[in-house]
Scaffold this motif. Structure first.
Motif, PDB file in Angstrom:
ATOM      1  N   MET A   1     -13.612 -10.722 -29.368  1.00  0.00           N
ATOM      2  CA  MET A   1     -13.052 -11.451 -30.485  1.00  0.00           C
ATOM      3  C   MET A   1     -11.942 -10.625 -31.136  1.00  0.00           C
ATOM      4  N   ALA A   2     -10.826 -11.223 -31.345  1.00  0.00           N
ATOM      5  CA  ALA A   2      -9.714 -10.566 -32.025  1.00  0.00           C
ATOM      6  C   ALA A   2      -9.709 -11.015 -33.484  1.00  0.00           C
ATOM      7  N   GLU A   3      -9.631 -10.067 -34.390  1.00  0.00           N
ATOM      8  CA  GLU A   3      -9.570 -10.420 -35.802  1.00  0.00           C
ATOM      9  C   GLU A   3      -8.233 -11.068 -36.148  1.00  0.00           C
ATOM     10  N   SER A   4      -7.184 -10.636 -35.466  1.00  0.00           N
ATOM     11  CA  SER A   4      -5.837 -11.138 -35.741  1.00  0.00           C
ATOM     12  C   SER A   4      -5.148 -11.548 -34.454  1.00  0.00           C
ATOM     13  N   LEU A   5      -4.299 -12.536 -34.587  1.00  0.00           N
ATOM     14  CA  LEU A   5      -3.468 -12.993 -33.479  1.00  0.00           C
ATOM     15  C   LEU A   5      -2.015 -12.812 -33.909  1.00  0.00           C
ATOM     16  N   ILE A   6      -1.282 -12.002 -33.175  1.00  0.00           N
ATOM     17  CA  ILE A   6       0.109 -11.722 -33.518  1.00  0.00           C
ATOM     18  C   ILE A   6       1.013 -12.496 -32.578  1.00  0.00           C
ATOM     19  N   LEU A   7       1.801 -13.376 -33.158  1.00  0.00           N
ATOM     20  CA  LEU A   7       2.774 -14.141 -32.383  1.00  0.00           C
ATOM     21  C   LEU A   7       3.993 -13.254 -32.153  1.00  0.00           C
ATOM     22  N   ILE A   8       4.310 -13.027 -30.905  1.00  0.00           N
ATOM     23  CA  ILE A   8       5.412 -12.138 -30.539  1.00  0.00           C
ATOM     24  C   ILE A   8       6.718 -12.918 -30.491  1.00  0.00           C
ATOM     25  N   GLU A   9       7.656 -12.481 -31.320  1.00  0.00           N
ATOM     26  CA  GLU A   9       8.998 -13.058 -31.292  1.00  0.00           C
ATOM     27  C   GLU A   9       9.837 -12.246 -30.313  1.00  0.00           C
ATOM     28  N   HIS A  10      10.705 -12.941 -29.594  1.00  0.00           N
ATOM     29  CA  HIS A  10      11.543 -12.263 -28.604  1.00  0.00           C
ATOM     30  C   HIS A  10      12.852 -13.021 -28.433  1.00  0.00           C
ATOM     31  N   ASP A  11      13.784 -12.383 -27.775  1.00  0.00           N
ATOM     32  CA  ASP A  11      15.083 -13.007 -27.511  1.00  0.00           C
ATOM     33  C   ASP A  11      15.259 -13.297 -26.016  1.00  0.00           C
ATOM     34  N   THR A  24       2.350  -2.643 -35.441  1.00  0.00           N
ATOM     35  CA  THR A  24       2.087  -1.380 -36.135  1.00  0.00           C
ATOM     36  C   THR A  24       1.107  -1.596 -37.283  1.00  0.00           C
ATOM     37  N   LEU A  25       1.298  -2.648 -38.044  1.00  0.00           N
ATOM     38  CA  LEU A  25       0.398  -2.946 -39.156  1.00  0.00           C
ATOM     39  C   LEU A  25      -1.010  -3.245 -38.644  1.00  0.00           C
ATOM     40  N   ALA A  26      -1.130  -4.014 -37.593  1.00  0.00           N
ATOM     41  CA  ALA A  26      -2.445  -4.322 -37.022  1.00  0.00           C
ATOM     42  C   ALA A  26      -3.158  -3.049 -36.585  1.00  0.00           C
ATOM     43  N   ARG A  27      -2.440  -2.136 -36.005  1.00  0.00           N
ATOM     44  CA  ARG A  27      -3.034  -0.857 -35.588  1.00  0.00           C
ATOM     45  C   ARG A  27      -3.516  -0.069 -36.799  1.00  0.00           C
ATOM     46  N   GLN A  28      -2.727  -0.078 -37.876  1.00  0.00           N
ATOM     47  CA  GLN A  28      -3.098   0.656 -39.083  1.00  0.00           C
ATOM     48  C   GLN A  28      -4.320   0.051 -39.762  1.00  0.00           C
ATOM     49  N   LEU A  29      -4.429  -1.275 -39.719  1.00  0.00           N
ATOM     50  CA  LEU A  29      -5.558  -1.958 -40.339  1.00  0.00           C
ATOM     51  C   LEU A  29      -6.849  -1.747 -39.567  1.00  0.00           C
ATOM     52  N   GLY A  30      -6.732  -1.473 -38.289  1.00  0.00           N
ATOM     53  CA  GLY A  30      -7.910  -1.297 -37.443  1.00  0.00           C
ATOM     54  C   GLY A  30      -8.444  -2.645 -37.002  1.00  0.00           C
ATOM     55  N   SER A  55      -6.300  -6.037 -27.760  1.00  0.00           N
ATOM     56  CA  SER A  55      -7.491  -6.389 -26.985  1.00  0.00           C
ATOM     57  C   SER A  55      -7.140  -7.410 -25.912  1.00  0.00           C
ATOM     58  N   ALA A  56      -6.046  -8.149 -26.116  1.00  0.00           N
ATOM     59  CA  ALA A  56      -5.590  -9.131 -25.130  1.00  0.00           C
ATOM     60  C   ALA A  56      -4.102  -9.398 -25.329  1.00  0.00           C
ATOM     61  N   VAL A  57      -3.429  -9.667 -24.224  1.00  0.00           N
ATOM     62  CA  VAL A  57      -2.049 -10.156 -24.263  1.00  0.00           C
ATOM     63  C   VAL A  57      -2.101 -11.546 -23.655  1.00  0.00           C
TER      64      VAL A  57
END
Length: 96
Positions: A1-11, A24-30, A55-57
């Motif tokens: 289970m992932a506590e957060s899901l980060i939507l990756i923006e790209h070009d 970086t923020l997710a890593r700092q939050l643990g 934990s997943a890509v």
């Protein structure tokens, strides 16, 4: 289970700085977090995300996602959040 899901923006070639800051923020939050990248032809971008400690890509690579259209992206983001039991998104919004 992932506590957060980060939507990756790209070009279409590289990850944008705003997404790197969110990681970086997710890593700092643990806790666990998953990365979600949407678009078409994402092989290089997806490969570059593996080293960020998630934990997943999750890669949604489809020609229908080549352009960022809200209705298409929303469906994929919602399903990815459900599959990974994410409690919040990279926008800080609760998903419950």
């Amino acid at each position: 289970m992932a506590e957060s899901l980060i939507l990756i923006e790209h070009d279409r070639q590289q990850v944008k700085c705003t997404s790197l800051r969110a990681i970086t923020l997710a890593r700092q939050l643990g806790g666990e977090y998953a990365l979600l990248v949407l678009g078409h032809g994402l092989g290089g971008i997806a490969a570059s995300l593996v080293s960020y400690g998630a934990s997943a890509v999750v890669v949604a690579d489809d020609s229908a996602l080549a352009e960022p259209l809200a209705d298409r992206y929303a469906t994929v983001i919602t399903e990815a959040a459900r599959q990974h039991n994410a409690g919040r998104t990279s926008w800080g919004l609760p998903l419950h």
